[in-house]
Scaffold this active site. Structure first.
Site, mmCIF file in Angstrom:
data_model
loop_
_atom_site.group_PDB
_atom_site.id
_atom_site.type_symbol
_atom_site.label_atom_id
_atom_site.label_comp_id
_atom_site.label_asym_id
_atom_site.label_seq_id
_atom_site.Cartn_x
_atom_site.Cartn_y
_atom_site.Cartn_z
ATOM 1 N N GLU A 69 -4.711 2.383 -4.301
ATOM 2 C CA GLU A 69 -3.249 2.330 -4.179
ATOM 3 C C GLU A 69 -2.767 1.015 -3.593
ATOM 4 O O GLU A 69 -1.649 0.915 -3.090
ATOM 5 C CB GLU A 69 -2.747 3.492 -3.318
ATOM 6 C CG GLU A 69 -3.138 3.428 -1.852
ATOM 7 C CD GLU A 69 -4.495 4.040 -1.534
ATOM 8 O OE1 GLU A 69 -4.683 4.504 -0.407
ATOM 9 O OE2 GLU A 69 -5.373 4.049 -2.421
ATOM 10 N N HIS A 100 -6.046 13.798 -9.293
ATOM 11 C CA HIS A 100 -6.122 12.365 -9.583
ATOM 12 C C HIS A 100 -5.331 11.978 -10.828
ATOM 13 O O HIS A 100 -4.862 10.843 -10.943
ATOM 14 C CB HIS A 100 -7.584 11.937 -9.740
ATOM 15 C CG HIS A 100 -8.338 11.926 -8.446
ATOM 16 N ND1 HIS A 100 -8.300 10.870 -7.572
ATOM 17 C CD2 HIS A 100 -9.107 12.866 -7.860
ATOM 18 C CE1 HIS A 100 -9.042 11.136 -6.510
ATOM 19 N NE2 HIS A 100 -9.547 12.350 -6.659
ATOM 20 N N ASP A 147 0.843 -1.195 0.000
ATOM 21 C CA ASP A 147 0.000 0.000 0.000
ATOM 22 C C ASP A 147 0.881 1.247 0.000
ATOM 23 O O ASP A 147 1.847 1.336 0.772
ATOM 24 C CB ASP A 147 -0.911 0.001 1.228
ATOM 25 C CG ASP A 147 -1.992 1.064 1.141
ATOM 26 O OD1 ASP A 147 -3.053 0.770 0.555
ATOM 27 O OD2 ASP A 147 -1.775 2.184 1.657
ATOM 28 N N ARG A 200 13.614 -5.303 -0.916
ATOM 29 C CA ARG A 200 14.185 -4.707 -2.118
ATOM 30 C C ARG A 200 13.147 -3.839 -2.828
ATOM 31 O O ARG A 200 13.452 -2.719 -3.275
ATOM 32 C CB ARG A 200 14.694 -5.794 -3.055
ATOM 33 C CG ARG A 200 15.331 -5.251 -4.339
ATOM 34 C CD ARG A 200 15.895 -6.363 -5.203
ATOM 35 N NE ARG A 200 14.873 -7.301 -5.636
ATOM 36 C CZ ARG A 200 14.847 -8.588 -5.310
ATOM 37 N NH1 ARG A 200 15.778 -9.108 -4.552
ATOM 38 N NH2 ARG A 200 13.873 -9.374 -5.738
#
Length: 344
Positions: free
Chosen positions: A242, A212, A199, A262
């Site tokens: 998201e 947006h 997220d 990573r």
């Protein structure tokens, strides 16, 4: 053609087309091979083939076990792809005739067909075959389009259940959890399957401050970083907004943690125009024979814990439970979660 156009699955479509071609041209071998990049190198990997009348279709979860070959080993095919050709022919090392047919998605060759036989395909047969292959290409593109998120090009939520079920089918329950301390091998070394929820931190601020349209641009850039951070046998989904989900195959806990760290670092170090830096929080869990609802719920709660404790971090569900920082109770596939007020 009826059998070909009745398929709604990539693997069944592959089997239908190679069966039709083998019957039509009497080839000794017909293969469908994926074309992908590994670092800077273009590679090929078989996903379905017919050899001596036997059909072999490789499940995507184990395809990487069947060997990757550098595309550079086949210069005739490389040349065909470079000029965006429809087909190329050559004589193989044992005198067999080989016909290469790239499968194009937009301007990218994502796969190819290899048809091998003792003699070249007759011109009349080749004309009919090209018609079948045109239908095959169109159906592959249609199937792929239906599985993809229109903004980012990642797999969409609709395809998640099928991919998850295939992964669960080849997973070994509880092998890779931290609770398996009695095993001879350290849990960090045992290969397993993993699910992570990713997220973007403070994404609402991006939309509020820049709009947006710019928020969509950020999602595309993050999706590109997600795609480049994992192997072809792994699966990355956009779940909406998201939030992204990753299915990571056949790696140890230590390697899974490294892969997710990573990714987190790659996103943190990437320069986003106007914004500069953004970060992500990641919660991950080992996949067993449980349901998607439970597994996703556990990963979500590990994510929520990370969000509540500083963001920009990777949290492993089993580890949080073992430490007493997160308690979970599963009742009829509904998950109830309890957090310590003062985590240790």
């Amino acid at each position: 053609m009826v059998e070909l156009t009745g398929q709604r699955d990539h693997h069944l479509l592959d089997v239908a087309v190679i069966s039709a071609l083998q019957e039509m041209v009497g080839a000794s071998q017909v293969r469908v091979l994926d074309i992908f990049r590994a670092g800077d190198a273009a590679m090929m990997r078989p996903r379905a083939w017919i050899m001596h009348g036997k059909v072999i279709a490789i499940d995507e979860s184990t395809a990487h076990q069947h060997g990757d070959t550098a595309l550079a080993q086949y210069p005739v095919l490389v040349d065909c792809i470079a000029r965006q050709g429809g087909r190329a022919e050559e004589t193989g090392p044992e005198g067999e005739h080989i016909l290469w047919v790239p499968i194009w998605q937009n301007d990218i060759a994502t796969a190819c067909l290899q048809i091998s036989g003792l003699t070249a395909v007759a011109p009349a047969t080749l004309h009919v075959m090209e018609g079948i292959l045109s239908v095959y290409r169109n159906y592959q593109n249609l199937l792929d389009y239906s599985e993809r998120d229109s903004l980012t090009g990642l797999l969409n939520r609709r395809t998640f259940d099928e991919k998850f079920s295939r992964m669960v089918a080849c997973s070994t329950p509880a092998d890779s959890t931290l609770a398996s301390t009695t095993e001879r091998r350290h849990p960090n070394d045992i290969e397993g399957q993993w699910l992570a929820v990713v997220d973007i931190d403070h994404f609402k601020r991006v939309n509020d401050q820049f709009g947006h349209l710019y928020g969509d641009e950020v999602l595309i850039l993050v999706a590109n970083l997600l795609r480049s951070s994992f192997r072809t046998q792994d699966r990355v989904f956009r779940f909406g907004g998201e939030e992204f989900v990753i299915l990571l195959r056949s790696v140890s806990l230590a390697d899974a943690r490294t892969a997710f760290e990573r990714l987190r670092a790659n996103i943190e170090e990437h320069h986003f125009p106007q914004l500069g830096t953004i970060t992500v929080s990641i919660g991950f869990v080992s996949i067993s024979s449980s349901t998607p609802v439970v597994i996703l719920g556990h990963a979500d709660q590990a994510l929520y814990f990370g969000k509540s404790n500083g963001r920009n971090q990777v949290c492993f569900y089993d580890e949080l439970v073992l430490r007493g920082q997160l308690h979970s109770e599963v009742i009829n596939d509904h998950v109830e979660f309890f957090f310590d007020d003062h985590p240790g």
